[in-house]
Design a protein around this motif. Structure first.
Motif, mmCIF file in Angstrom:
data_model
loop_
_atom_site.group_PDB
_atom_site.id
_atom_site.type_symbol
_atom_site.label_atom_id
_atom_site.label_comp_id
_atom_site.label_asym_id
_atom_site.label_seq_id
_atom_site.Cartn_x
_atom_site.Cartn_y
_atom_site.Cartn_z
ATOM 1 N N UNK A 153 0.833 -1.208 0.000
ATOM 2 C CA UNK A 153 0.000 0.000 0.000
ATOM 3 C C UNK A 153 0.864 1.253 0.000
ATOM 4 N N UNK A 154 1.883 1.278 0.866
ATOM 5 C CA UNK A 154 2.740 2.460 0.934
ATOM 6 C C UNK A 154 3.594 2.617 -0.319
ATOM 7 N N UNK A 155 4.050 1.497 -0.896
ATOM 8 C CA UNK A 155 4.857 1.565 -2.118
ATOM 9 C C UNK A 155 4.022 2.063 -3.298
ATOM 10 N N UNK A 156 2.810 1.538 -3.422
ATOM 11 C CA UNK A 156 1.911 1.992 -4.481
ATOM 12 C C UNK A 156 1.566 3.462 -4.302
ATOM 13 N N UNK A 157 1.415 3.855 -3.037
ATOM 14 C CA UNK A 157 1.074 5.243 -2.725
ATOM 15 C C UNK A 157 2.133 6.213 -3.231
ATOM 16 N N UNK A 158 3.392 5.801 -3.211
ATOM 17 C CA UNK A 158 4.474 6.676 -3.688
ATOM 18 C C UNK A 158 4.269 7.032 -5.156
ATOM 19 N N UNK A 159 4.025 6.029 -5.993
ATOM 20 C CA UNK A 159 3.831 6.279 -7.421
ATOM 21 C C UNK A 159 2.514 7.019 -7.672
ATOM 22 N N UNK A 160 1.490 6.670 -6.899
ATOM 23 C CA UNK A 160 0.204 7.343 -7.022
ATOM 24 C C UNK A 160 0.338 8.845 -6.770
ATOM 25 N N UNK A 161 1.046 9.194 -5.705
ATOM 26 C CA UNK A 161 1.187 10.603 -5.338
ATOM 27 C C UNK A 161 2.003 11.391 -6.358
ATOM 28 N N UNK A 162 2.956 10.717 -7.008
ATOM 29 C CA UNK A 162 3.750 11.387 -8.053
ATOM 30 C C UNK A 162 2.841 11.828 -9.194
ATOM 31 N N UNK A 163 1.983 10.906 -9.666
ATOM 32 C CA UNK A 163 1.098 11.246 -10.782
ATOM 33 C C UNK A 163 -0.023 12.186 -10.347
ATOM 34 N N UNK A 164 -0.467 12.052 -9.111
ATOM 35 C CA UNK A 164 -1.463 12.987 -8.570
ATOM 36 C C UNK A 164 -0.892 14.409 -8.565
ATOM 37 N N UNK A 165 0.330 14.541 -8.046
ATOM 38 C CA UNK A 165 0.969 15.858 -7.978
ATOM 39 C C UNK A 165 1.187 16.438 -9.378
ATOM 40 N N UNK A 166 1.571 15.586 -10.321
ATOM 41 C CA UNK A 166 1.784 16.053 -11.696
ATOM 42 C C UNK A 166 0.476 16.538 -12.325
ATOM 43 N N UNK A 167 -0.618 15.817 -12.043
ATOM 44 C CA UNK A 167 -1.922 16.218 -12.580
ATOM 45 C C UNK A 167 -2.312 17.600 -12.069
ATOM 46 N N UNK A 168 -2.114 17.814 -10.772
ATOM 47 C CA UNK A 168 -2.459 19.104 -10.180
ATOM 48 C C UNK A 168 -1.522 20.194 -10.699
ATOM 49 N N UNK A 169 -0.235 19.865 -10.821
ATOM 50 C CA UNK A 169 0.754 20.843 -11.296
ATOM 51 C C UNK A 169 0.452 21.285 -12.730
ATOM 52 N N UNK A 170 0.004 20.325 -13.562
ATOM 53 C CA UNK A 170 -0.280 20.634 -14.969
ATOM 54 C C UNK A 170 -1.668 21.252 -15.164
ATOM 55 N N UNK A 171 -2.460 21.277 -14.087
ATOM 56 C CA UNK A 171 -3.809 21.832 -14.184
ATOM 57 C C UNK A 171 -3.767 23.333 -14.444
ATOM 58 N N UNK A 172 -4.713 23.785 -15.236
ATOM 59 C CA UNK A 172 -4.827 25.208 -15.519
ATOM 60 C C UNK A 172 -5.743 25.914 -14.536
ATOM 61 N N UNK A 173 -6.351 25.133 -13.628
ATOM 62 C CA UNK A 173 -7.348 25.708 -12.740
ATOM 63 C C UNK A 173 -7.037 25.527 -11.247
ATOM 64 N N UNK A 174 -6.306 24.461 -10.890
ATOM 65 C CA UNK A 174 -5.986 24.206 -9.485
ATOM 66 C C UNK A 174 -4.604 24.783 -9.185
ATOM 67 N N UNK A 175 -4.475 25.647 -8.177
ATOM 68 C CA UNK A 175 -3.185 26.284 -7.868
ATOM 69 C C UNK A 175 -2.074 25.269 -7.593
ATOM 70 N N UNK A 176 -0.848 25.627 -7.980
ATOM 71 C CA UNK A 176 0.301 24.727 -7.822
ATOM 72 C C UNK A 176 0.652 24.441 -6.370
ATOM 73 N N UNK A 177 0.170 25.279 -5.451
ATOM 74 C CA UNK A 177 0.485 25.045 -4.035
ATOM 75 C C UNK A 177 -0.069 23.706 -3.558
ATOM 76 N N UNK A 178 -1.134 23.229 -4.197
ATOM 77 C CA UNK A 178 -1.687 21.926 -3.805
ATOM 78 C C UNK A 178 -0.820 20.787 -4.330
#
Length: 245
Positions: A153-178
């Motif tokens: 669970x924790x190992x999968x969570x690492x990769x999950x959070x990387x792609x989650x963070x990238x999705x938010x970072x690339x978003x045009x509507x959600x601030x990068x601070x998240x």
């Protein structure tokens, strides 16, 4: 569509995390206590520094002790509360990432954000199933499978959070601070993974010191707390976006 996104990405996670906190605290309060003969530790209550969270979910206390005279007191009330809350958290993570991609579709976001959110979906479903597995298989039922679910669970969570963070970072509507909030969690999670995979091993028949035990126990609680607050921070960001849209 917006109402379902708000429910599964905001309202339900907030409810599930609140219930997890309440159930875990109650389970810890009524936990009968434990002993660790190998290091000379004994307590008649739950110890923040000497008991793993998963010990709240065992059928009996002292299940790891090989001494036949060690008290194997029933732990059913704590077990039902803690494992039930873990199943809820697992289900919450699954539903969160099933609807996470829909958030970016609803926003009409960038293709890059959508791509990363799409990759997050199967990883989120897997992580949720693995966390539910921790609750379904207490470590005194099958230690090997319990460790497999927890570490996986924790190992999968690492990769999950990387792609989650990238999705938010690339978003045009959600601030990068998240996105930054999840990046900080990724750093702490990577450190924790080093501790659980390469640090001192704690388990039935293992030889370890009291400091070894404290390291693993406290590290586990710290990463769980950071994860919870990271999720709540994301929930707050999504709530703010939905309120404006």
């Amino acid at each position: 569509m917006k109402s379902k996104i708000a429910f599964y990405l905001v309202k339900f996670p907030a409810f599930a995390i609140s219930l997890f906190f309440v159930f875990t605290i109650i389970a810890a309060i009524i936990y009968p206590g434990s002993i660790r003969e190998g290091i000379g530790f004994e307590s008649d209550s739950y110890s923040f520094t000497h008991n793993f969270l998963s010990e709240l979910g065992t059928f009996t206390i002292n299940s790891d002790e090989t001494n036949p005279f060690a008290i194997k007191e029933d732990n059913t009330p704590s077990m039902l509360l803690f494992n039930g809350s873990l199943l809820l958290i697992g289900f919450t993570i699954v539903m969160f990432y099933l609807y996470f991609e829909k958030l970016f579709v609803f926003a009409g976001d960038s293709l890059s954000a959508l791509k990363n959110a799409k990759i997050s979906k199967p990883l989120g479903v897997l992580a949720g199933i693995l966390y539910a597995g921790v609750g379904l298989v207490p470590h005194d039922l099958h230690f090997g499978w319990h460790v497999f679910f927890a570490n996986g669970a924790f190992l999968t969570l690492l990769f999950l959070c990387i792609f989650h963070a990238l999705a938010v970072y690339k978003s045009e509507f959600i601030p990068n601070k998240y996105a930054l909030g999840y990046v900080l969690f990724i750093v702490f999670l990577a450190i924790y993974l080093v501790i659980i995979f390469f640090g001192p091993q704690i388990g039935p028949g293992a030889i370890y010191t009291e400091s070894d035990l404290i390291l693993q126990v406290v590290a586990q609680k710290i990463i769980v707390l950071i994860f919870i607050f990271s999720i709540l921070y994301q929930v707050w960001g999504i709530r703010s976006f939905l309120n404006k849209s």
